[in-house]
Design a protein around this motif. Structure first.
Motif, PDB file in Angstrom:
ATOM      1  N   UNK A 260       2.433   1.949  -3.421  1.00 31.38           N
ATOM      2  CA  UNK A 260       1.494   2.437  -4.419  1.00 31.38           C
ATOM      3  C   UNK A 260       1.093   3.882  -4.156  1.00 31.38           C
ATOM      4  N   UNK A 261       1.013   4.239  -2.880  1.00 27.56           N
ATOM      5  CA  UNK A 261       0.571   5.603  -2.610  1.00 27.56           C
ATOM      6  C   UNK A 261       1.689   6.620  -2.831  1.00 27.56           C
TER       7      UNK A 261
ATOM      8  N   UNK B 290       0.842  -1.180   0.000  1.00 30.23           N
ATOM      9  CA  UNK B 290       0.000   0.000   0.000  1.00 30.23           C
ATOM     10  C   UNK B 290       0.890   1.247   0.000  1.00 30.23           C
TER      11      UNK B 290
ATOM     12  N   UNK C 225      -2.443  12.627  -1.854  1.00 30.51           N
ATOM     13  CA  UNK C 225      -1.573  11.608  -1.270  1.00 30.51           C
ATOM     14  C   UNK C 225      -0.107  12.035  -1.265  1.00 30.51           C
TER      15      UNK C 225
END
Lengths: 216, 276
Positions: free
Chosen positions: B105-106, B102, B182
């Motif tokens: 990907x962020x 995670x 993000x």
């Protein structure tokens, strides 16, 4: 039609209405859970469970509900599993309905564009988070008409439980007809009782559909 | 491929290829690096040993004919496609070849060609979703940041609107905000204006230009050549899965390879019997 008889039989139907409602509510709730889980298993192609799910859906949808009920009620005790009439009725509706609900959920989940999954993934959401916050809410909007139709179908299908002597609406109506031949009065009350359950469900269904109806 | 009407880019940002820009920003630590990346779809090799690096604060524009692998390159970079060879590095750390976390990907943001906002939530909820559930920011903090981002792209007043009520250009600007919320180390843009009406192209590209001015690291796929020329620190031309030419913005005025010249000519129109 003898309205005096209608009046006299009404309390019996009120009691039976509760039974039908209880069995239907339990069956529908369980069917929704089963259907959603099966649909997600199939969407994600979870190994083994995926194949089992396909087999389950086919059996659930392609065998008569009365046969499913008899299997649970008369067949399972032979395997040492003894279920009460109520439990049998609910499990039967859950088994039958789960197959239909699964297909309704799956069709709606598949209709959510892949870019929605990808956008969520790129933002760092896990598959489960994406399902909960992004994919499922959109799929629910799609699935609602089919789900409501399935709920109506299951409530009507709950009449098979009279086959195992559970005193639901159908059972009471058949009982009265068998004992006193008051066919018209019994059937009239039967229709009214089902309408009392089903018409609000359809209305609520339409309301939910409107609420979810955001355009893309 | 049709060449859509190009939005004019303000003259002040159309920096001619002068000394201050151009050329790979070597020396600086690459944020993003692709080493010998290969991708096949069945018998078809879509990316054939791509080497590419994007330095901190650099804007790299990928151009090339349709089907040359530009979008696939972005999708491989961000992890939407598994690569068949080579590696993708983020800050010197290999992130390819395994299930991306995670966290991985962020760290990269991506905006797609089609409007991909989540239609089931409001504009501001689109922007705050990932910060709250992936980063664990409080609703209040996330909303404050989201409002600032939306204000920056001129959409502060549409925060509570449903995406379906926005124009395509507005939706793309929200999509950019959603990615920026993000705080990605690098932002990938995949033909973000290709699905837009011509008059909306400019408002989106203007936002991207401002991001470049703020020093955001970006890898951009676009067919808007005047925009590419205005924004690119470096241009990479891809054809049939290979990098055929790489250079500063002078690529557009003075391409070296025949392939690049032929490609750029497809954006020009001439009527016979008239001069230029």
């Amino acid at each position: 039609m003898d309205w005096g008889l209608v009046h006299a039989y009404t309390p019996l139907f009120v009691t039976a209405l509760r039974v039908t409602l209880m069995v239907s509510a339990g069956g529908v709730a369980a069917a929704l859970v089963v259907g959603l889980l099966v649909a997600i298993v199939r969407l994600w192609h979870v190994p083994v469970l995926d194949q089992l799910s396909i087999a389950y859906v086919e059996v659930a949808r392609n065998t008569p509900s009365l046969v499913q009920l008899f299997f649970l009620y008369f067949g399972l005790p032979k395997l040492g599993i003894l279920l009460s009439q109520e439990t049998c009725a609910i499990v039967c509706l859950a088994f039958l309905g789960g197959g239909y609900m699964a297909e309704a959920f799956r069709a709606a989940l598949v209709a959510v564009p892949p870019i929605q999954h990808e956008s969520a993934q790129v933002l760092g959401l896990t598959r489960r988070q994406a399902m909960r916050h992004v994919v499922l809410p959109q799929a629910m909007a799609q699935a609602t008409p089919a789900l409501v139709a399935n709920v109506v179908f299951l409530v009507k299908e709950s009449s098979v439980v009279s086959g195992i002597a559970l005193a639901d609406l159908m059972y009471v109506a058949k009982d009265i007809i068998g004992q006193s031949y008051d066919t018209v009065e019994a059937l009239f009350l039967l229709v009214v009782a089902y309408a009392i359950i089903l018409l609000p469900i359809s209305a609520v269904g339409s309301a939910i559909e409107r609420r979810f109806a955001y355009g893309r | 491929m049709s060449d859509r009407t190009r939005a004019s880019i303000p003259a002040n940002s159309t920096s001619a290829p002068t000394a201050q820009s151009s050329a790979p920003l070597s020396g600086r630590q690459p944020v993003l690096e692709l080493r010998n990346v290969t991708k096949r779809f069945g018998p078809l090799t879509v990316l054939d040993g791509i080497d590419l690096s994007v330095a901190q604060g650099e804007v790299v524009v990928l151009v090339g004919p349709s089907g040359c692998g530009k979008s696939t390159l972005l999708r491989c970079t961000v992890g939407l496609e598994q690569i068949d060879g080579g590696e993708v590095l983020l800050d010197g750390e290999v992130v390819s070849g395994r299930e991306r976390t995670q966290q991985d990907r962020s760290r990269m943001g991506m905006v797609f060609q089609s409007y991909d906002l989540f239609p089931n939530m409001s504009v501001i909820d689109n922007v705050t979703l990932a910060p709250t559930i992936v980063r664990g920011q409080s609703q209040k903090d996330a909303r404050e940041k989201a409002k600032a981002l939306l204000a920056r792209v001129g959409l502060a007043d549409r925060a509570d609107a449903r995406p379906s009520t926005l124009s395509g250009g507005q939706q793309q600007r929200v999509a950019i905000c959603r990615a920026l919320a993000m705080e990605p180390e690098v932002l990938l843009l995949d033909e973000v204006t290709a699905a837009l009406d011509p008059e909306m192209v400019h408002e989106v590209l203007q936002v991207v230009l401002e991001l470049a001015d703020d020093g955001l690291t970006m890898l951009i796929v676009t067919h808007e050549m005047s925009f590419a020329q205005a924004i690119a620190d470096r241009v990479v031309m891809l054809d049939a899965g290979h990098i055929v030419e790489e250079g500063g913005p002078e690529f557009f005025t003075n391409p070296k390879t025949e392939r690049a010249k032929a490609f750029l000519r497809t954006f020009e129109f001439h009527r016979s019997g008239r001069d230029s």
